[in-house]
Enzyme design. Structure first.
Site, short mmCIF file in Angstrom:
data_model
loop_
_atom_site.label_atom_id
_atom_site.label_comp_id
_atom_site.label_asym_id
_atom_site.label_seq_id
_atom_site.Cartn_x
_atom_site.Cartn_y
_atom_site.Cartn_z
N ALA A 8 5.90 -35.69 19.25
CA ALA A 8 7.56 -37.31 18.81
C ALA A 8 8.40 -35.84 17.57
O ALA A 8 8.19 -37.25 16.99
CB ALA A 8 6.54 -38.28 18.87
N GLY A 9 7.74 -34.50 17.98
CA GLY A 9 8.38 -33.65 17.10
C GLY A 9 10.60 -33.88 17.27
O GLY A 9 11.08 -34.81 18.00
N ALA A 10 10.99 -32.80 17.18
CA ALA A 10 11.74 -32.59 17.47
C ALA A 10 12.68 -33.32 19.40
O ALA A 10 13.19 -33.78 19.60
CB ALA A 10 12.67 -31.43 17.38
N ILE A 11 11.84 -32.12 20.27
CA ILE A 11 12.28 -32.88 21.64
C ILE A 11 11.88 -34.00 21.80
O ILE A 11 12.23 -35.25 22.12
CB ILE A 11 11.78 -31.77 22.44
N LYS A 205 14.20 -19.55 32.96
CA LYS A 205 14.39 -19.89 31.35
C LYS A 205 13.41 -19.16 30.63
O LYS A 205 13.60 -18.23 29.89
CB LYS A 205 13.83 -21.71 31.18
N ASN A 213 11.66 -14.49 22.42
CA ASN A 213 11.08 -15.09 21.64
C ASN A 213 10.02 -14.07 20.49
O ASN A 213 10.21 -14.06 19.18
CB ASN A 213 10.33 -16.05 21.70
#
Length: 331
Positions: A8-11, A205, A213
């Site tokens: 349950a981080g940023a995304i 993507k 990256n």
């Protein structure tokens, strides 16, 4: 629905907050001070328009405390999946879906693909089969993540832009279960198109990510800088040319030109890629799934990848040197 967000981080936090606010029974798997803040104050979401919400959800770092779920969303980075996979089966009931929301080539890429490489394991991502043994391809729903979000402080997620989470069954079918899942995300205010060719979406993507990256991580440059500087723009173009040759052999049609993809990256502006952010924070990166797996597919399809190989080797050396840092201290 009962939905567990693993990572349950940023995304993952953004997804969890939106799903909880729309009435779903959400469990968040998090850790450290972020977990402590969620347990104490709830999960705060700052929307792109400035609106603020507090989502209430059960949060823990112990998956064994969680009862079986309808949906498990793996929102952690690709390099973290193998370590957590053995703890996931306690979350399953017979029909539990596992949504894989990682960047790069997924471990299940050649499962239910129907091609000549059916059943081939992506060694760069799942070298010993641990992930597949504890998830099972029959549970998987593929997902391509487009939103930009960030953790502004423990327990607080800011949504920057984008709302789309493309979903797809790995056998290209349009099942009842994926339609229910897509509707659940839509009811939470998200865009959730069902894609019958989810691998193509992943490649589009990945096409830019596999170049921008690692180049950004190695040079500390933003997307805009990489695209505007002739030598790095050409390096990105060469890496993407090699990748497109591999994708073509695997039946992928990007639908856009290479130059259009580079121009799209340049328009993002002075953005630090996720891999650069990981390097700056002394965290492991997703280089194996994003770059190493493409190099592996090059060998599998007998496609030369000299530029991809060189950048991959450089990134692995950088990670190796980072491994000598005491991650408990600021370098």
């Amino acid at each position: 629905m009962k939905i567990c967000i693993v990572g349950a981080g940023a995304i993952g936090g953004y997804l969890g907050a939106k799903l909880a606010l729309s009435g779903n029974d959400v469990t968040l798997i998090a850790r450290g001070v972020h977990l402590e803040a969620i347990q104490k104050n709830g999960l705060k979401l700052i929307e792109a328009d400035g609106a603020t919400h507090i989502a209430t959800a059960f949060a823990t770092n112990d998956i064994s405390q969680v009862e079986p779920q309808d949906v498990v969303i793996l929102a952690l980075k690709a390099n973290s999946v193998a370590a957590i996979a053995p703890s996931l089966p306690c979350l399953y009931q017979p029909d539990t879906m596992v949504v894989t929301a990682q960047n790069g080539i997924p471990w299940w890429y050649f499962r239910s693909s129907g091609g000549e490489y059916e059943g081939t394991r992506i060694e760069s991502v799942d070298p010993d089969g641990t992930i597949e043994a504890h998830i099972g391809a029959e549970r998987v729903i593929g997902c391509v993540v487009y939103p930009a979000t960030e953790i502004v402080e423990p327990g607080v997620i800011r949504h920057i832009e984008g709302e789309r989470f493309s979903l797809g069954e790995i056998d290209a079918s349009k099942t009842e279960r994926i339609q229910i899942l897509a509707q659940t995300l839509k009811s939470a205010g998200l865009k959730a198109p069902i894609r019958t060719q989810i691998r193509t979406d992943m490649w589009v993507k990945l096409w830019g990510n596999l170049a921008f990256n690692p180049i950004s991580a190695l040079t500390r440059a933003t997307l805009e800088q990489i695209c505007q500087y002739p030598l790095t723009r050409e390096l990105a173009r060469q890496m993407m040319t090699e990748a497109s040759a591999i994708a073509y052999k695997l039946g992928i049609d990007f639908g856009i030109t290479l130059e259009q993809r580079i121009e799209g990256a340049q328009k993002v502006g002075a953005h630090k890629t996720s891999m650069l952010q990981d390097i700056e924070a002394c965290r492991p990166t997703e280089v194996d799934a994003i770059v190493g797996a493409v190099a592996e597919l090059g060998r599998l399809t007998h496609t030369p990848t000299p530029h991809i190989d060189a950048i991959y080797a450089s990134m692995k050396l950088l990670e190796n040197e980072m491994g000598k840092i005491d991650f408990g201290k600021t370098p």
